[in-house]
Scaffold this motif. Structure first.
Motif, short mmCIF file in Angstrom:
data_model
loop_
_atom_site.label_atom_id
_atom_site.label_comp_id
_atom_site.label_asym_id
_atom_site.label_seq_id
_atom_site.Cartn_x
_atom_site.Cartn_y
_atom_site.Cartn_z
N ALA A 286 0.91 -1.07 -0.03
CA ALA A 286 0.05 0.09 0.07
C ALA A 286 0.79 1.17 -0.09
N SER A 287 1.89 1.10 0.38
CA SER A 287 2.81 2.23 0.81
C SER A 287 4.22 1.96 0.64
N PRO A 288 5.24 3.02 0.21
CA PRO A 288 6.71 2.88 0.47
C PRO A 288 6.99 2.54 1.85
N ALA A 289 6.39 3.17 2.82
CA ALA A 289 6.65 2.83 4.21
C ALA A 289 6.58 1.22 4.63
N GLU A 290 5.77 0.53 4.01
CA GLU A 290 5.60 -0.80 4.11
C GLU A 290 6.59 -1.42 3.48
N ALA B 80 5.46 -0.49 -4.17
CA ALA B 80 4.57 0.34 -3.91
C ALA B 80 4.78 1.76 -4.75
N TRP B 81 3.58 2.37 -4.98
CA TRP B 81 3.83 3.58 -5.53
C TRP B 81 4.38 4.67 -4.86
N VAL B 82 5.22 5.62 -5.12
CA VAL B 82 5.91 6.74 -4.65
C VAL B 82 4.88 7.73 -5.27
N ASP B 83 4.82 7.62 -6.63
CA ASP B 83 4.02 8.85 -7.19
C ASP B 83 3.35 8.03 -8.65
N GLU B 84 2.25 7.67 -8.29
CA GLU B 84 1.53 6.87 -9.38
C GLU B 84 1.45 7.76 -10.60
N ALA B 85 1.24 9.05 -10.63
CA ALA B 85 0.91 9.91 -11.87
C ALA B 85 2.54 10.03 -12.64
N ALA B 86 3.26 9.94 -11.86
CA ALA B 86 4.78 10.11 -12.59
C ALA B 86 5.57 8.90 -12.87
N GLY B 87 4.80 7.63 -12.30
CA GLY B 87 5.22 6.70 -12.65
C GLY B 87 6.56 6.01 -11.79
N VAL B 88 6.65 6.42 -10.71
CA VAL B 88 7.66 6.37 -9.52
C VAL B 88 7.27 5.41 -8.42
N VAL B 89 8.43 4.26 -8.42
CA VAL B 89 7.95 3.24 -7.57
C VAL B 89 9.05 3.02 -6.50
N VAL C 135 12.30 3.39 -10.72
CA VAL C 135 12.23 2.53 -9.74
C VAL C 135 13.34 2.94 -8.82
N HIS C 136 13.10 3.14 -7.44
CA HIS C 136 14.03 3.46 -6.44
C HIS C 136 14.32 1.82 -5.54
N GLN C 137 15.15 1.25 -5.68
CA GLN C 137 15.19 0.07 -5.17
C GLN C 137 16.43 0.02 -4.19
#
Length: 224
Positions: free
Chosen positions: A124-128, A146-155, A190-192
């Motif tokens: 549900a969130s990056p925090a999870e 999880a989405w960081v910014d769905e509109a911008a496509g950042v995960v 993607v930030h991994q």
């Protein structure tokens, strides 16, 4: 004498973090010896270059051989480009993979059907994602995101191979990012891991491009 070069792939802005990759150039060993060497080195992947000019490569994790993987192909294409002045294609077991530079990024282009054996799971969130203490229970490669910014496509993502080898968490995984891009039908940033960045781009021919920054690792190149 085979040469060992170590690079970091999918580095974040400022060339931070990244997933370490071993590249072995030269030598004529079979799959069993290569698998043993990859296990000894202990990186998430080790790639053997069989033909520098043609870009023929062979990819191993510490426990299995792979026909396609984004992290080693982005890294080895960058290395070949640095050494030869150009590298237009690399050839792992899956087939010919186009590659090109674009600013600080090295790119490769793969087919979604080349990526197998991985499962993606949305949180549900990056925090999870960040709160996960380790691999969730189960077997098989799991890509949590999880989405960081769905509109911008950042995960935000973390990857858990769950193969039973020494790699508990994979810092940055191009093939899994490619699979997620195919599933969502859109290009991603993607930030991994602890600070790595992977970018993906949908292509008109159905392929998906995977790109990232590469740098020489702090460990010196050696003979192996």
């Amino acid at each position: 004498m085979p040469e060992l070069v170590v690079v970091d792939v999918f580095c974040g802005p400022g060339h931070t973090a990244g997933n370490r990759l071993a590249v072995i150039i030269g030598g004529d060993t079979g799959p069993a010896a290569r698998q043993q060497r990859a296990a000894e080195l202990g990186y998430s992947e080790t790639v053997f270059i069989d033909d520098v000019r043609r870009g023929v490569v062979d990819i191993y994790t510490p426990s299995i051989r792979l026909p396609f993987a984004g992290h080693p192909l982005v890294g080895v294409s960058w290395l070949l480009r640095a050494r030869l002045g150009a590298c237009d294609v690399v050839r792992p077991g899956a087939g010919a993979v186009p590659t090109w530079p674009d600013g600080d990024f090295s790119w490769v282009s793969g087919r979604p059907e080349w990526v197998t054996g991985r499962t993606t799971h949305q949180y549900a969130s990056p925090a999870e994602i960040e709160a996960l203490p380790g691999p969730p229970a189960g077997n098989g490669f799991l890509y949590t995101w999880a989405w960081v910014d769905e509109a911008a496509g950042v995960v935000r993502a973390r990857a858990f191979p769950r193969r039973g080898d020494a790699i508990v968490e994979d810092e940055a995984t191009g093939a899994a990012a490619l699979q997620l891009t195919a599933e969502l039908g859109r290009s991603l940033t993607v930030h991994q891991g602890v600070g790595s960045e992977i970018r993906t781009r949908l292509q008109p021919d159905g392929r998906i491009a995977v790109g990232g920054r590469v740098r020489p690792a702090e460990e010196p190149a050696t003979n192996t």
